[in-house]
Motif scaffolding. Structure first.
Motif, PDB file in Angstrom:
ATOM      1  N   VAL A  25       1.229   1.282   6.168  1.00  0.00           N
ATOM      2  CA  VAL A  25       1.158   2.375   7.141  1.00  0.00           C
ATOM      3  C   VAL A  25       2.361   3.303   6.984  1.00  0.00           C
ATOM      4  CG1 VAL A  25       1.259   2.889   9.618  1.00  0.00           C
ATOM      5  CG2 VAL A  25      -0.309   1.137   8.763  1.00  0.00           C
ATOM      6  N   ILE A  35      -3.468   8.637  10.004  1.00  0.00           N
ATOM      7  CA  ILE A  35      -4.539   7.638   9.959  1.00  0.00           C
ATOM      8  C   ILE A  35      -5.524   7.981  11.069  1.00  0.00           C
ATOM      9  CG2 ILE A  35      -5.131   5.205  10.169  1.00  0.00           C
ATOM     10  CD1 ILE A  35      -2.306   4.588   9.082  1.00  0.00           C
ATOM     11  N   GLU A  37      -8.836   6.647  11.245  1.00  0.00           N
ATOM     12  CA  GLU A  37      -9.511   5.394  11.594  1.00  0.00           C
ATOM     13  C   GLU A  37      -8.879   4.289  10.770  1.00  0.00           C
ATOM     14  OE1 GLU A  37     -13.821   5.314  11.518  1.00  0.00           O
ATOM     15  OE2 GLU A  37     -13.847   7.495  11.658  1.00  0.00           O
ATOM     16  N   CYS A  38      -8.832   3.076  11.343  1.00  0.00           N
ATOM     17  CA  CYS A  38      -8.168   1.986  10.627  1.00  0.00           C
ATOM     18  C   CYS A  38      -8.699   0.643  11.106  1.00  0.00           C
ATOM     19  CB  CYS A  38      -6.661   2.080  10.891  1.00  0.00           C
ATOM     20  SG  CYS A  38      -5.712   0.766  10.136  1.00  0.00           S
ATOM     21  N   ARG A  39      -8.947  -0.233  10.162  1.00  0.00           N
ATOM     22  CA  ARG A  39      -9.273  -1.628  10.450  1.00  0.00           C
ATOM     23  C   ARG A  39      -8.480  -2.478   9.474  1.00  0.00           C
ATOM     24  NH1 ARG A  39     -13.181   1.687  11.103  1.00  0.00           N
ATOM     25  NH2 ARG A  39     -14.412   1.700  12.995  1.00  0.00           N
ATOM     26  N   ILE A  40      -7.564  -3.256  10.010  1.00  0.00           N
ATOM     27  CA  ILE A  40      -6.745  -4.157   9.195  1.00  0.00           C
ATOM     28  C   ILE A  40      -6.968  -5.562   9.733  1.00  0.00           C
ATOM     29  CG2 ILE A  40      -4.405  -4.827   8.538  1.00  0.00           C
ATOM     30  CD1 ILE A  40      -3.588  -1.895   8.795  1.00  0.00           C
ATOM     31  N   ALA A  49      -7.646  -3.981   4.434  1.00  0.00           N
ATOM     32  CA  ALA A  49      -7.469  -2.752   5.205  1.00  0.00           C
ATOM     33  C   ALA A  49      -8.508  -1.725   4.775  1.00  0.00           C
ATOM     34  CB  ALA A  49      -6.068  -2.183   5.003  1.00  0.00           C
ATOM     35  N   MET A  51      -9.271   2.305   5.787  1.00  0.00           N
ATOM     36  CA  MET A  51      -8.659   3.415   6.511  1.00  0.00           C
ATOM     37  C   MET A  51      -9.310   4.733   6.143  1.00  0.00           C
ATOM     38  SD  MET A  51      -4.673   2.562   5.920  1.00  0.00           S
ATOM     39  CE  MET A  51      -3.871   1.225   6.757  1.00  0.00           C
TER      40      MET A  51
END
Length: 179
Positions: A25, A35, A37-40, A49, A51
């Motif tokens: 990040v 960022i 949208e983000c999914r980690i 991740a 993004m």
């Protein structure tokens, strides 16, 4: 005149370690990208991740040029592609489906078949399996975000969903997402 933002989708996978999310990040921010949208999440012992980044032409160019070296430095396999944000879909309502069931092959496939047959759009899936602390049974929990056509009667969909859950020996909930 507002500045035109460009978008870049990134997927990264690698061995999980402390501070990896922070390092990734931070590297994105240093290149002037936001960022969107983000999914980690960890996947086993791996870091995962997904993004959606946005920024001006200059920031996107810096990010794209830096990704191969950044991936090597962080120990990640990275794929990226120019993208756009999702388009609004005013003819759909967002719903959340949650299913808890004994672990069984084909469970997710059955649910995806059901929602596809109903004319809905599955937009996000999260699945976790675990051993029940009370019984030792192997269980799973599935969370799905689905877009339901506004013309679809909610109770009819909910009743059909509950019938599918009963057939799969699963407990389920289907509720609107309130955002």
């Amino acid at each position: 005149m507002p500045e035109i933002k460009k978008h870049l989708s990134i997927v990264a996978l690698g061995r999980n370690r402390d501070k990896l999310a922070r390092d990734l990040v931070g590297a994105i921010a240093r290149r002037g990208c936001e960022i969107s949208e983000c999914r980690i999440t960890p996947l086993g012992d791996q870091f995962s991740a997904s993004m959606l980044l946005r920024g001006n032409w200059s920031a996107m160019g810096k990010m794209e040029s830096a990704l191969p070296g950044l991936a090597e430095h962080l120990g990640l396999a990275v794929q990226f592609q120019h993208s756009r944000p999702a388009e609004a879909q005013p003819d759909f309502r967002p719903y959340a489906a949650e299913v808890v069931a004994p672990q069984q092959p084909g469970l997710l496939g059955e649910l995806l078949d059901f929602f596809t047959d109903q004319g809905t759009q599955v937009i996000e899936i999260s699945a976790q399996s675990y051993e029940s602390g009370l019984t030792g049974a192997f269980m799973c929990t599935l969370h799905l975000a689905v877009n339901v056509p506004t013309a679809h009667h909610p109770q009819t969909l909910r009743d059909a969903f509950m019938d599918v859950c009963d057939d799969l020996h699963a407990d389920g909930l289907l509720d609107p997402i309130k955002t």
